[in-house]
Design an enzyme around this catalytic site. Structure first.
Site, mmCIF file in Angstrom:
data_model
loop_
_atom_site.group_PDB
_atom_site.id
_atom_site.type_symbol
_atom_site.label_atom_id
_atom_site.label_comp_id
_atom_site.label_asym_id
_atom_site.label_seq_id
_atom_site.Cartn_x
_atom_site.Cartn_y
_atom_site.Cartn_z
ATOM 1 N N GLY A 14 52.362 76.165 16.167
ATOM 2 C CA GLY A 14 51.555 76.631 15.030
ATOM 3 C C GLY A 14 51.226 75.508 14.065
ATOM 4 N N CYS A 130 54.189 78.771 -0.095
ATOM 5 C CA CYS A 130 53.569 77.464 -0.334
ATOM 6 C C CYS A 130 52.996 77.311 -1.742
ATOM 7 C CB CYS A 130 52.481 77.206 0.710
ATOM 8 S SG CYS A 130 51.403 78.613 0.977
ATOM 9 N N SER A 160 44.784 76.640 5.802
ATOM 10 C CA SER A 160 45.972 76.316 6.613
ATOM 11 C C SER A 160 47.101 77.305 6.380
ATOM 12 C CB SER A 160 46.447 74.894 6.290
ATOM 13 O OG SER A 160 46.607 74.754 4.889
ATOM 14 N N GLY A 161 47.146 77.907 5.186
ATOM 15 C CA GLY A 161 48.191 78.873 4.875
ATOM 16 C C GLY A 161 48.136 80.090 5.778
ATOM 17 N N HIS A 243 46.493 73.142 -1.135
ATOM 18 C CA HIS A 243 46.249 74.171 -2.152
ATOM 19 C C HIS A 243 46.099 73.499 -3.528
ATOM 20 C CE1 HIS A 243 47.258 77.080 0.786
ATOM 21 N NE2 HIS A 243 48.343 77.618 0.281
ATOM 22 N N GLN A 318 49.602 71.937 1.579
ATOM 23 C CA GLN A 318 50.233 73.231 1.875
ATOM 24 C C GLN A 318 51.121 73.147 3.106
ATOM 25 O OE1 GLN A 318 49.090 75.371 4.664
ATOM 26 N NE2 GLN A 318 50.773 76.743 4.141
HETATM 27 P P1 A2P Z 1 51.730 80.392 20.227
HETATM 28 O O1 A2P Z 1 50.964 79.152 19.895
HETATM 29 O O2 A2P Z 1 52.346 80.351 21.574
HETATM 30 O O3 A2P Z 1 50.989 81.666 19.921
HETATM 31 P P2 A2P Z 1 50.290 79.876 13.185
HETATM 32 O O4 A2P Z 1 51.016 80.262 11.913
HETATM 33 O O5 A2P Z 1 49.633 78.551 13.100
HETATM 34 O O6 A2P Z 1 49.380 80.955 13.641
HETATM 35 O O7 A2P Z 1 51.443 79.705 14.317
HETATM 36 C C1 A2P Z 1 52.282 80.749 14.716
HETATM 37 C C2 A2P Z 1 53.369 80.215 15.622
HETATM 38 O O8 A2P Z 1 54.188 81.318 16.043
HETATM 39 C C3 A2P Z 1 52.838 79.602 16.917
HETATM 40 O O9 A2P Z 1 53.682 78.544 17.327
HETATM 41 C C4 A2P Z 1 52.920 80.753 17.888
HETATM 42 O O10 A2P Z 1 53.028 80.368 19.225
HETATM 43 C C5 A2P Z 1 54.216 81.384 17.449
HETATM 44 N N1 A2P Z 1 54.279 82.772 17.932
HETATM 45 C C6 A2P Z 1 53.382 83.761 17.718
HETATM 46 N N2 A2P Z 1 53.753 84.892 18.384
HETATM 47 C C7 A2P Z 1 54.900 84.593 19.033
HETATM 48 C C8 A2P Z 1 55.786 85.314 19.878
HETATM 49 N N3 A2P Z 1 55.570 86.588 20.188
HETATM 50 N N4 A2P Z 1 56.888 84.672 20.365
HETATM 51 C C9 A2P Z 1 57.126 83.384 20.053
HETATM 52 N N5 A2P Z 1 56.329 82.641 19.245
HETATM 53 C C10 A2P Z 1 55.233 83.232 18.754
#
Ligand code: A2P
Length: 346
Positions: A14, A130, A160-161, A243, A318
């Site tokens: 993420g 944040c 980004s948040g 931010h 952020q």
């Molecule tokens: P993935 O990239 O495999 O979806 P962001 O806040 O930028 O959207 O990132 C969310 C983070 O949480 C990402 O690394 C995402 O992985 C992870 N994530 C989302 N859903 C799940 C899940 N069900 N199990 C594990 N990690 C998850």
């Protein structure tokens, strides 16, 4: 006491997880192993870390075996589900979600403000919101000299948040609008390119959205002061990753502007950018990629002839101080003070 630690990043793919990786590398965090956890969609992906390729693993209850520190940034629901397994496996979780922040048993920490609260942790430590971090890193040093009675804050929050997909959405919509096409919002409820809107978290019975309530309650918790009165208006703007906030402060006593400048010039994690002659003040494009929160437009509030008001304008990255950097700094304090053992297990 160990001198190297096994660290897992929950949500490594993420927006925040990626910056956590960067910051662990930049600060040379003493790592024995870095375990990257994400969803099944990302399992098997290779991510570069300090010249090595690390393979992303699917998050599961068994992911925390042998881990000392978890940096969690995969959303509140997953933190609620998996943090107890991490703690049961003997890890300390630094949780970047809102799931535990207001739990009285869980320390909510910005190291520049209240690192002593870490001593009471029971396996989980919350990283604040944040916008709260970016405001409080600047307000706290002023507060320490003279108590703040009231804060009026308006935010200008980057996309980004809302995560990596929201950042892509700003880019895609901008290209679409410039090409004369429809913007098609997906991550946000409204068009974000060439627009701004009130933060889209749920609005409660008093008319405040959740983001605003977080800024109010989290500040009171970290300052250990329920009396500080705060009102906030949180706005999402088409900026990629830092931010900005307009902050008006009312103090218990007169606060000369010059003294505020001297305090902010010394304050950890703060950098003054305040050059009226060239109209150079904090800007998100200059705050992006920096550790320090930028502060400028430092001035006496002329609506308060008694001298008890100050106005500030701040910008802070952020993804760094607002999230990943603060989490890594918490981990550094835990390691430096040998505080990885919970005061009592959860
Ligand atoms: P993935 O990239 O495999 O979806 P962001 O806040 O930028 O959207 O990132 C969310 C983070 O949480 C990402 O690394 C995402 O992985 C992870 N994530 C989302 N859903 C799940 C899940 N069900 N199990 C594990 N990690 C998850």
């Amino acid at each position: 006491m160990k001198d190297q630690y096994n660290v897992a990043i929950m949500g490594a793919t993420g927006a925040v997880g990626q910056v956590m990786m960067e910051i662990l590398a930049e600060r040379d965090f003493p790592l024995a192993e870095l375990r990257l956890l994400a969803s099944a969609r990302s399992a098997g992906r290779e991510l570069a870390f300090k010249g090595e390729k690390l393979v992303v693993q699917e998050l599961s209850e068994a992911s925390f075996e042998g881990i000392d520190i978890v940096l969690a940034s995969a959303g509140g629901a997953l933190s609620k589900q998996y943090n107890p397994h991490a703690v049961a496996a003997g890890a300390v979780v630094v949780d970047n979600t809102s799931a535990y922040r207001m739990d009285p048993e869980v320390p909510l920490v910005v190291p520049e403000i209240n690192s002593d609260d870490l001593a009471h942790h029971r396996g989980i430590i919350a990283n604040p919101n944040c916008s709260t971090i970016i405001m409080d890193v600047v307000v706290w040093p002023l507060y320490q000299r003279r108590r703040v009675k009231r804060i009026v804050v308006s935010t200008y929050q980057a996309v980004s948040g809302a995560g990596a997909r929201a950042m892509e959405e700003l880019e895609q919509q901008t290209r679409a609008v410039l090409a004369g096409e429809a913007a098609d919002p997906e991550e946000f409820p409204h068009q974000i390119a060439f627009n701004l809107f009130s933060h889209n978290s749920d609005v409660g019975p008093e008319g405040y959205c959740e983001e605003e309530v977080k800024m109010i309650r989290e500040t009171q918790k970290m300052f250990h002061d329920d009396q500080v009165q705060i009102t906030a208006t949180t706005i999402r703007v088409p900026v990629m990753r830092a931010h900005s906030e307009a902050i008006n402060l009312e103090f218990a006593e007169p606060y000369p502007e010059q003294e505020a400048r001297e305090i902010l010039a010394q304050a950890p994690g703060v950098q003054i950018v305040d050059e009226p002659a060239s109209s150079h003040f904090p800007m998100p494009i200059e705050a992006s990629g920096l550790d320090a929160v930028l502060v400028g437009r430092i001035r006496q509030d002329i609506s308060r002839p008694d001298g008890r008001g100050l106005d500030l304008w701040v910008s802070g990255d952020q993804l760094r101080k607002g999230a990943a950097l603060n989490a890594v700094q918490i981990a550094e304090v835990l390691v430096a003070r040998n505080m990885l053992q919970a005061a009592e297990s959860v």
